[in-house]
Motif scaffolding. Structure first.
Motif, PDB file in Angstrom:
ATOM      1  N   ARG A 112      42.064  50.179  39.469  1.00  0.00           N
ATOM      2  CA  ARG A 112      41.290  49.619  40.586  1.00  0.00           C
ATOM      3  C   ARG A 112      40.322  48.565  40.071  1.00  0.00           C
ATOM      4  O   ARG A 112      40.196  47.501  40.657  1.00  0.00           O
ATOM      5  CB  ARG A 112      40.525  50.725  41.307  1.00  0.00           C
ATOM      6  CG  ARG A 112      41.356  51.513  42.257  1.00  0.00           C
ATOM      7  CD  ARG A 112      40.493  52.352  43.172  1.00  0.00           C
ATOM      8  NE  ARG A 112      39.470  53.122  42.491  1.00  0.00           N
ATOM      9  CZ  ARG A 112      39.643  54.328  41.990  1.00  0.00           C
ATOM     10  NH1 ARG A 112      40.800  54.913  42.066  1.00  0.00           N
ATOM     11  NH2 ARG A 112      38.648  54.963  41.404  1.00  0.00           N
ATOM     12  N   ARG A 113      39.626  48.874  38.987  1.00  0.00           N
ATOM     13  CA  ARG A 113      38.666  47.933  38.425  1.00  0.00           C
ATOM     14  C   ARG A 113      39.372  46.694  37.892  1.00  0.00           C
ATOM     15  O   ARG A 113      38.887  45.588  38.029  1.00  0.00           O
ATOM     16  CB  ARG A 113      37.845  48.591  37.331  1.00  0.00           C
ATOM     17  CG  ARG A 113      36.894  47.595  36.678  1.00  0.00           C
ATOM     18  CD  ARG A 113      35.936  48.239  35.791  1.00  0.00           C
ATOM     19  NE  ARG A 113      34.827  48.640  36.655  1.00  0.00           N
ATOM     20  CZ  ARG A 113      33.854  49.434  36.282  1.00  0.00           C
ATOM     21  NH1 ARG A 113      33.842  49.939  35.093  1.00  0.00           N
ATOM     22  NH2 ARG A 113      32.893  49.737  37.102  1.00  0.00           N
ATOM     23  N   THR A 114      40.540  46.872  37.279  1.00  0.00           N
ATOM     24  CA  THR A 114      41.303  45.739  36.759  1.00  0.00           C
ATOM     25  C   THR A 114      41.717  44.812  37.894  1.00  0.00           C
ATOM     26  O   THR A 114      41.608  43.597  37.772  1.00  0.00           O
ATOM     27  CB  THR A 114      42.545  46.228  35.991  1.00  0.00           C
ATOM     28  OG1 THR A 114      42.112  47.069  34.934  1.00  0.00           O
ATOM     29  CG2 THR A 114      43.342  45.074  35.436  1.00  0.00           C
ATOM     30  N   GLY A 115      42.170  45.370  39.006  1.00  0.00           N
ATOM     31  CA  GLY A 115      42.539  44.552  40.162  1.00  0.00           C
ATOM     32  C   GLY A 115      41.354  43.768  40.690  1.00  0.00           C
ATOM     33  O   GLY A 115      41.473  42.589  41.030  1.00  0.00           O
ATOM     34  N   ALA A 116      40.203  44.396  40.776  1.00  0.00           N
ATOM     35  CA  ALA A 116      39.000  43.717  41.249  1.00  0.00           C
ATOM     36  C   ALA A 116      38.573  42.626  40.270  1.00  0.00           C
ATOM     37  O   ALA A 116      38.135  41.549  40.680  1.00  0.00           O
ATOM     38  CB  ALA A 116      37.872  44.714  41.461  1.00  0.00           C
ATOM     39  N   LEU A 117      38.727  42.886  38.976  1.00  0.00           N
ATOM     40  CA  LEU A 117      38.354  41.882  37.976  1.00  0.00           C
ATOM     41  C   LEU A 117      39.308  40.691  37.980  1.00  0.00           C
ATOM     42  O   LEU A 117      38.870  39.548  37.797  1.00  0.00           O
ATOM     43  CB  LEU A 117      38.281  42.512  36.590  1.00  0.00           C
ATOM     44  CG  LEU A 117      37.108  43.460  36.363  1.00  0.00           C
ATOM     45  CD1 LEU A 117      37.212  44.117  34.998  1.00  0.00           C
ATOM     46  CD2 LEU A 117      35.785  42.739  36.522  1.00  0.00           C
ATOM     47  N   VAL A 118      40.598  40.924  38.198  1.00  0.00           N
ATOM     48  CA  VAL A 118      41.553  39.816  38.298  1.00  0.00           C
ATOM     49  C   VAL A 118      41.187  38.927  39.477  1.00  0.00           C
ATOM     50  O   VAL A 118      41.159  37.694  39.369  1.00  0.00           O
ATOM     51  CB  VAL A 118      43.001  40.348  38.426  1.00  0.00           C
ATOM     52  CG1 VAL A 118      43.963  39.264  38.876  1.00  0.00           C
ATOM     53  CG2 VAL A 118      43.454  40.948  37.119  1.00  0.00           C
ATOM     54  N   LEU A 119      40.882  39.543  40.611  1.00  0.00           N
ATOM     55  CA  LEU A 119      40.482  38.771  41.782  1.00  0.00           C
ATOM     56  C   LEU A 119      39.169  38.034  41.528  1.00  0.00           C
ATOM     57  O   LEU A 119      39.023  36.868  41.930  1.00  0.00           O
ATOM     58  CB  LEU A 119      40.358  39.697  42.991  1.00  0.00           C
ATOM     59  CG  LEU A 119      40.316  39.042  44.349  1.00  0.00           C
ATOM     60  CD1 LEU A 119      41.495  38.113  44.566  1.00  0.00           C
ATOM     61  CD2 LEU A 119      40.284  40.088  45.435  1.00  0.00           C
ATOM     62  N   LEU A 120      38.249  38.654  40.820  1.00  0.00           N
ATOM     63  CA  LEU A 120      36.985  37.999  40.480  1.00  0.00           C
ATOM     64  C   LEU A 120      37.216  36.782  39.587  1.00  0.00           C
ATOM     65  O   LEU A 120      36.619  35.722  39.803  1.00  0.00           O
ATOM     66  CB  LEU A 120      36.039  38.988  39.802  1.00  0.00           C
ATOM     67  CG  LEU A 120      34.701  38.445  39.316  1.00  0.00           C
ATOM     68  CD1 LEU A 120      33.884  37.906  40.481  1.00  0.00           C
ATOM     69  CD2 LEU A 120      33.928  39.530  38.578  1.00  0.00           C
ATOM     70  N   VAL A 121      38.095  36.911  38.600  1.00  0.00           N
ATOM     71  CA  VAL A 121      38.398  35.772  37.715  1.00  0.00           C
ATOM     72  C   VAL A 121      39.021  34.623  38.510  1.00  0.00           C
ATOM     73  O   VAL A 121      38.670  33.450  38.303  1.00  0.00           O
ATOM     74  CB  VAL A 121      39.317  36.224  36.554  1.00  0.00           C
ATOM     75  CG1 VAL A 121      39.904  35.041  35.812  1.00  0.00           C
ATOM     76  CG2 VAL A 121      38.540  37.110  35.599  1.00  0.00           C
ATOM     77  N   LEU A 122      39.923  34.935  39.431  1.00  0.00           N
ATOM     78  CA  LEU A 122      40.524  33.888  40.268  1.00  0.00           C
ATOM     79  C   LEU A 122      39.472  33.205  41.132  1.00  0.00           C
ATOM     80  O   LEU A 122      39.502  31.986  41.320  1.00  0.00           O
ATOM     81  CB  LEU A 122      41.632  34.475  41.138  1.00  0.00           C
ATOM     82  CG  LEU A 122      42.898  34.899  40.408  1.00  0.00           C
ATOM     83  CD1 LEU A 122      43.828  35.648  41.348  1.00  0.00           C
ATOM     84  CD2 LEU A 122      43.585  33.692  39.798  1.00  0.00           C
ATOM     85  N   ARG A 123      38.544  33.975  41.658  1.00  0.00           N
ATOM     86  CA  ARG A 123      37.472  33.400  42.492  1.00  0.00           C
ATOM     87  C   ARG A 123      36.569  32.471  41.664  1.00  0.00           C
ATOM     88  O   ARG A 123      36.206  31.392  42.115  1.00  0.00           O
ATOM     89  CB  ARG A 123      36.616  34.501  43.096  1.00  0.00           C
ATOM     90  CG  ARG A 123      37.344  35.494  43.907  1.00  0.00           C
ATOM     91  CD  ARG A 123      37.545  35.005  45.276  1.00  0.00           C
ATOM     92  NE  ARG A 123      38.084  36.097  46.088  1.00  0.00           N
ATOM     93  CZ  ARG A 123      38.877  35.897  47.097  1.00  0.00           C
ATOM     94  NH1 ARG A 123      39.220  34.692  47.428  1.00  0.00           N
ATOM     95  NH2 ARG A 123      39.337  36.897  47.792  1.00  0.00           N
ATOM     96  N   VAL A 124      36.204  32.907  40.479  1.00  0.00           N
ATOM     97  CA  VAL A 124      35.342  32.089  39.625  1.00  0.00           C
ATOM     98  C   VAL A 124      36.080  30.823  39.189  1.00  0.00           C
ATOM     99  O   VAL A 124      35.496  29.726  39.148  1.00  0.00           O
ATOM    100  CB  VAL A 124      34.828  32.903  38.419  1.00  0.00           C
ATOM    101  CG1 VAL A 124      34.142  32.022  37.402  1.00  0.00           C
ATOM    102  CG2 VAL A 124      33.881  33.998  38.897  1.00  0.00           C
ATOM    103  N   ALA A 125      37.369  30.940  38.896  1.00  0.00           N
ATOM    104  CA  ALA A 125      38.156  29.764  38.517  1.00  0.00           C
ATOM    105  C   ALA A 125      38.252  28.777  39.681  1.00  0.00           C
ATOM    106  O   ALA A 125      38.129  27.562  39.483  1.00  0.00           O
ATOM    107  CB  ALA A 125      39.543  30.186  38.058  1.00  0.00           C
ATOM    108  N   ALA A 126      38.450  29.267  40.892  1.00  0.00           N
ATOM    109  CA  ALA A 126      38.483  28.390  42.065  1.00  0.00           C
ATOM    110  C   ALA A 126      37.124  27.730  42.271  1.00  0.00           C
ATOM    111  O   ALA A 126      37.053  26.535  42.608  1.00  0.00           O
ATOM    112  CB  ALA A 126      38.885  29.174  43.307  1.00  0.00           C
ATOM    113  N   LEU A 127      36.051  28.471  42.056  1.00  0.00           N
ATOM    114  CA  LEU A 127      34.704  27.914  42.172  1.00  0.00           C
ATOM    115  C   LEU A 127      34.490  26.784  41.166  1.00  0.00           C
ATOM    116  O   LEU A 127      34.028  25.701  41.528  1.00  0.00           O
ATOM    117  CB  LEU A 127      33.664  29.013  41.964  1.00  0.00           C
ATOM    118  CG  LEU A 127      32.211  28.570  41.789  1.00  0.00           C
ATOM    119  CD1 LEU A 127      31.702  27.898  43.041  1.00  0.00           C
ATOM    120  CD2 LEU A 127      31.341  29.754  41.415  1.00  0.00           C
TER     121      LEU A 127
END
Length: 189
Positions: free
Chosen positions: A25-40
């Motif tokens: 669960r944490r890994t999935g949330a972290l992958v999504l967080l990395v994608l969000r930061v990269a888009a930012l």
């Protein structure tokens, strides 16, 4: 007080699988967080580069690129903060169904807006420095390079939002199938 959908799924998953489930669960949330930061990062850099070129901003496609990437950067900053909250606390800011549909819908909408802006600006950037257009001759090679990089970063911002939309789409599908944004636990025999 009865457990809500996500709480029930989390309790079942914890019974069946233990600590590896929490890590997934944490890994999935972290992958999504990395994608969000990269888009930012990509969209903020594209907006900054587009804003520094005054000659290009006289043209509508580059103003559209600037506006779209600035909007995507603000959205991505909000979503990165929400993703950090989810990774740290394990819960969403909004109620789970609302957060899932909000993320999925906005990822798609803002992603397509970033793609449209980058595509229109790329068409005009192709003639930058060419002999056929007066505005291209007046820019110079350094300004043309800035325009090209801004367009490329706009496309990168779209790519990261598209990947985030895939992840949030998977989360919506899991929610519709199981009542939780997480995969159902695999049966142990």
């Amino acid at each position: 007080m009865p457990l809500q959908n996500s709480g029930r799924a989390l309790a079942l998953e914890a019974q069946h699988q233990g600590k590896p489930a929490a890590r997934r669960r944490r890994t999935g949330a972290l992958v999504l967080l990395v994608l969000r930061v990269a888009a930012l990062c990509a969209s903020a850099a594209a907006a900054a580069l587009a804003a520094t070129d005054g000659a290009a901003l006289r043209r509508a496609p580059f103003r559209f690129l600037l506006a779209a990437d600035a909007i995507v950067a603000v959205y991505s900053a909000f979503e990165a903060a929400a993703g950090a909250w989810e990774a740290a606390k394990g819960t969403t800011l909004l109620p789970e169904p609302m957060q899932l549909w909000f993320d999925f819908g906005h990822d798609q909408g803002f992603g397509y807006m970033a793609l449209a802006a980058a595509a229109v600006a790329a068409r005009d950037a192709a003639s930058c420095g060419g002999a056929g257009r007066e505005w291209g001759r007046s820019l110079g090679s350094a300004a043309c390079a800035r325009v090209d990089v801004a367009v490329g970063l706009g496309f990168a911002g779209f790519a990261f939002l598209a990947l985030a939309a895939l992840v949030t789409g998977f989360r919506v599908a899991c929610f519709l199938a199981t009542g939780s944004r997480f995969r159902p636990p695999s049966p142990s025999y």
